[in-house]
Design a protein around this motif. Structure first.
Motif, mmCIF file in Angstrom:
data_model
loop_
_atom_site.group_PDB
_atom_site.id
_atom_site.type_symbol
_atom_site.label_atom_id
_atom_site.label_comp_id
_atom_site.label_asym_id
_atom_site.label_seq_id
_atom_site.Cartn_x
_atom_site.Cartn_y
_atom_site.Cartn_z
ATOM 1 N N LEU A 111 -2.094 -3.378 2.697
ATOM 2 C CA LEU A 111 -1.395 -2.134 2.346
ATOM 3 C C LEU A 111 -0.902 -1.463 3.625
ATOM 4 O O LEU A 111 -1.699 -1.105 4.497
ATOM 5 N N ARG A 112 0.424 -1.266 3.719
ATOM 6 C CA ARG A 112 1.014 -0.751 4.952
ATOM 7 C C ARG A 112 2.351 -0.090 4.640
ATOM 8 O O ARG A 112 2.956 -0.325 3.595
ATOM 9 N N THR A 139 7.591 4.293 1.438
ATOM 10 C CA THR A 139 7.197 3.207 0.539
ATOM 11 C C THR A 139 6.121 2.378 1.224
ATOM 12 O O THR A 139 6.312 1.924 2.358
ATOM 13 N N ARG A 140 5.000 2.180 0.526
ATOM 14 C CA ARG A 140 3.892 1.375 1.044
ATOM 15 C C ARG A 140 3.555 0.284 0.035
ATOM 16 O O ARG A 140 3.738 0.463 -1.168
ATOM 17 N N PHE A 161 13.813 0.757 -3.130
ATOM 18 C CA PHE A 161 12.874 0.147 -2.200
ATOM 19 C C PHE A 161 11.871 -0.628 -3.054
ATOM 20 O O PHE A 161 10.972 -0.033 -3.650
ATOM 21 N N GLU A 162 12.034 -1.957 -3.125
ATOM 22 C CA GLU A 162 11.286 -2.785 -4.062
ATOM 23 C C GLU A 162 10.374 -3.769 -3.315
ATOM 24 O O GLU A 162 10.807 -4.867 -2.940
ATOM 25 N N PRO A 163 9.112 -3.421 -3.098
ATOM 26 C CA PRO A 163 8.194 -4.391 -2.496
ATOM 27 C C PRO A 163 8.116 -5.653 -3.349
ATOM 28 O O PRO A 163 8.108 -5.591 -4.582
ATOM 29 N N ILE A 212 1.926 -0.718 -5.007
ATOM 30 C CA ILE A 212 3.130 -0.054 -4.519
ATOM 31 C C ILE A 212 2.856 1.444 -4.513
ATOM 32 O O ILE A 212 2.379 1.991 -5.507
ATOM 33 N N GLU A 213 3.163 2.087 -3.401
ATOM 34 C CA GLU A 213 2.990 3.531 -3.299
ATOM 35 C C GLU A 213 4.302 4.169 -2.874
ATOM 36 O O GLU A 213 4.958 3.707 -1.931
ATOM 37 N N TYR A 214 4.685 5.224 -3.584
ATOM 38 C CA TYR A 214 5.830 6.046 -3.227
ATOM 39 C C TYR A 214 5.306 7.436 -2.874
ATOM 40 O O TYR A 214 4.821 8.173 -3.736
#
Length: 335
Positions: A248-249, A263-264, A298-300, A327-329
């Motif tokens: 997670l980064r 976005t992470r 922004f799509e991980p 996924i974190e916004y």
């Protein structure tokens, strides 16, 4: 809080779940486990593109806010081989499969439950769904806190399959209008060029000295007219970036309107899409129509078509194992 959200294409009622705290109001629906709305109460703007009833989600093809699976992005020629068996999945984008096929997770009806600051969506994608093997049990948890939105996607299968999700929200930190002046940083040294079908070709190119270099903050529209073949072919950015590090980064930062949006994820990379194919045909919240270059995604994700390439992490999920993709916004006032 729960609200009726219309009737889906199968005649089932859809539900809208609304969570709020001092800073944000978030609305999600059980249709596609979709992020429908994200309001910053301080600015009094909705930064996410979306619709006010489920019927509009059924008819659109832009995947606004939806969870994407079983596999995000493209699978070339809609085929892959896993453990010696060749599988044929839905070819819904020319010869390729895109975002899970004709009826991917974005068209799946989940069961939703609200629990405090969380909404938990669960569903089963049955063996053979869109051509994918194995019964896949999916659990997607949206959590809202004062930092923003946290999305945890979990998958368990009874047969080896593919599981590589993303969230396909479209953002605008002004609420509407162009995103060309949004300032973006992407923590990636390399990006993936596409072929004529929009599929990543299986290589990475160093960002340095190219229009794809966002390692330092840059306005999105700076190089739209630079003449680069990849940008011209796509009408903007629609590309995968290999994000440095693992776990997670931070993957990307976007700044505009006095806001800082981060976005992470724990996924291998991120797809950066600048709304090149929006044309004003869709009208959503507050009567806003969504035009070209008026939203950014922004799509991980895993590297597109990774299952058919060597040298990239692959979205393979083995029987009995569990995959957890985050996924974190996160949104705050700009420093």
């Amino acid at each position: 809080m729960e609200q009726e959200f219309g009737i889906n294409q199968r005649g089932d009622p859809a539900t809208l779940f609304i969570l709020q705290n001092e800073r944000f109001i978030m609305a999600v629906t059980d249709y596609g486990a979709t992020l429908v709305s994200w309001i910053d109460r301080k600015k009094n703007i909705d930064i996410v593109a979306g619709f006010d009833k489920v019927e509009d989600y059924i008819d659109h093809v832009a995947h606004f806010g939806s969870m994407i699976g079983r596999v995000a992005n493209r699978i070339r020629n809609a085929t892959f081989t896993l453990n010696g068996t060749k599988y044929y999945v839905s070819a819904n984008k020319g010869a390729n499969s895109l975002h899970g096929g004709w009826n991917g997770f974005d068209k799946l009806m989940f069961h939703g439950e609200e629990n405090g600051s969380e909404v938990v969506f669960t569903a089963r994608s049955p063996d053979g769904d869109e051509g994918y093997p194995g019964n896949l049990d999916i659990r997607i948890t949206y959590t809202l806190d004062e930092e923003g939105i946290h999305i945890k996607s979990e998958g368990i299968t009874d047969h080896a399959t593919l599981f590589g999700v993303t969230n396909h929200s479209y953002f605008n930190l002004n609420g509407c209008g162009t995103i060309k002046d949004h300032e973006v940083t992407i923590f990636a040294d390399a990006y993936a060029p596409n072929d004529e079908s929009g599929t990543a070709v299986g290589t990475l190119i160093e960002c340095q000295n190219t229009p794809f270099d966002f390692r330092q903050p840059k306005a999105i529209g700076t190089d739209f007219a630079c003449g680069d073949e990849q940008i011209s072919m796509n009408g903007g950015y629609d590309h995968h970036y290999a994000v440095s590090g693992s776990g997670l980064r931070d993957m990307a930062v976007c700044k505009a309107n006095g806001l800082k949006f981060v976005t992470r994820s724990n996924l291998p990379g991120i797809h950066f899409y600048t709304g090149n194919f929006l044309n004003g045909a869709y009208t959503g919240h507050n009567g806003i129509s969504y035009g070209r270059h008026e939203r950014v995604c922004f799509e991980p994700e895993y590297y597109p078509n990774a299952i058919n390439y060597e040298g990239f992490a692959q979205p393979i999920l083995l029987a009995g194992e569990k995959s957890v993709q985050i996924i974190e916004y996160l949104l705050c006032d700009e420093d």
